[in-house]
Write an enzyme that holds these catalytic residues in place. Structure first.
Site, PDB file in Angstrom:
ATOM      1  N   CYS A   1      -6.360  -8.362  -2.406  1.00  0.00           N
ATOM      2  CA  CYS A   1      -6.469  -7.987  -0.688  1.00  0.00           C
ATOM      3  C   CYS A   1      -7.882  -7.657  -0.541  1.00  0.00           C
ATOM      4  O   CYS A   1      -8.464  -7.135   0.476  1.00  0.00           O
ATOM      5  CB  CYS A   1      -5.830  -6.727  -0.287  1.00  0.00           C
ATOM      6  SG  CYS A   1      -3.947  -7.247  -0.538  1.00  0.00           S
TER       7      CYS A   1
ATOM      8  N   CYS B   1      -8.022  -3.134  -3.889  1.00  0.00           N
ATOM      9  CA  CYS B   1      -7.161  -3.877  -4.791  1.00  0.00           C
ATOM     10  C   CYS B   1      -7.717  -5.275  -4.902  1.00  0.00           C
ATOM     11  O   CYS B   1      -7.988  -5.939  -3.896  1.00  0.00           O
ATOM     12  CB  CYS B   1      -5.593  -4.001  -4.341  1.00  0.00           C
ATOM     13  SG  CYS B   1      -5.122  -2.201  -4.893  1.00  0.00           S
TER      14      CYS B   1
ATOM     15  N   CYS C   1      -5.732   1.321   4.304  1.00  0.00           N
ATOM     16  CA  CYS C   1      -4.336   1.138   3.533  1.00  0.00           C
ATOM     17  C   CYS C   1      -3.190   2.292   3.969  1.00  0.00           C
ATOM     18  O   CYS C   1      -2.214   1.946   3.610  1.00  0.00           O
ATOM     19  CB  CYS C   1      -4.601   1.582   1.900  1.00  0.00           C
ATOM     20  SG  CYS C   1      -5.464   3.193   1.704  1.00  0.00           S
TER      21      CYS C   1
ATOM     22  N   CYS D   1       0.735  -1.309   0.034  1.00  0.00           N
ATOM     23  CA  CYS D   1       0.066   0.008   0.083  1.00  0.00           C
ATOM     24  C   CYS D   1       0.825   1.261   0.041  1.00  0.00           C
ATOM     25  O   CYS D   1       0.396   2.241  -0.712  1.00  0.00           O
ATOM     26  CB  CYS D   1      -0.921   0.081   1.116  1.00  0.00           C
ATOM     27  SG  CYS D   1      -2.291  -1.134   1.123  1.00  0.00           S
TER      28      CYS D   1
END
Length: 202
Positions: free
Chosen positions: A175, A172, A198, A88
């Protein structure tokens, strides 16, 4: 404007249409920053393009990670699997911090109800991701899921295709997992990783 140059930050996720519609009514040319992490669901990229066209937004700015840094720190693209915070940091936090240096304030679509870490979210805060600090405005801080849904219905806004498939919060692809009905909407983010943010929102 009174507060200088302003950029909205959008993930083009589950509820992004609400903030973007509110902004488009005021100024369709507002700068909208989108982080192209290289790990998005294809559905998110398609939804981004659909929403930009639907709302007539003309200020989309796609922000990308530093390619040299990616090559050095995430050569095989699997850093998310063993160091999600580091992934991240490279793909989201650093690129956004660089992009925001050109702006005096930012607008976020975060809501207080989304998770325990966001409860009591203020409408205005100072973003401390760099030494200067900048105003961050969270206009939807006090909205709940019923408010958001009613707004989307009232304005006939297109929905992210993954929401119907059990993804109430979308990040994303590696994840983000489906969420069981009734669970915390962000329970599917970094599931089992002891992580629920994040790092963009300091």
């Amino acid at each position: 404007g009174l507060i200088g140059r302003v950029a909205a930050v959008s993930s083009f996720g589950a509820e992004s249409a609400v903030l973007l519609h509110l902004l488009a009514r005021v100024d369709p040319g507002v700068t909208v920053l989108f982080l192209e992490t290289g790990k998005h669901f294809p559905e998110t990229l398609a939804y981004r393009d659909e929403l930009v066209a639907h709302l007539g937004l003309t200020g989309l700015l796609v922000i990308e990670p530093d390619m040299e840094l990616l090559a050095k720190k995430d050569e095989n693209g699997l850093r998310w699997s063993w160091d999600p915070d580091g992934c991240c940091e490279i793909r989201k936090v650093q690129p956004l911090a660089r992009a925001l240096l050109a702006f005096d304030a930012s607008i976020s679509g975060r809501k207080g109800f989304q998770s325990a870490t966001r409860s009591g979210l203020p409408r205005f805060e100072i973003d401390r991701t760099d030494a200067e600090g900048r105003l961050k405005f969270n206009p939807l801080a006090s909205w709940n899921s019923e408010d958001l849904d009613a707004y989307m219905v009232a304005h006939d806004l297109p929905r992210h295709p993954l929401v119907e498939q059990g993804y109430p919060s979308i990040g994303c692809a590696p994840c983000t997992k489906r969420v069981a009905p009734g669970d915390d909407p962000r329970a599917g983010r970094w599931a089992g990783q002891g992580k629920n943010e994040c790092g963009l929102h300091q």
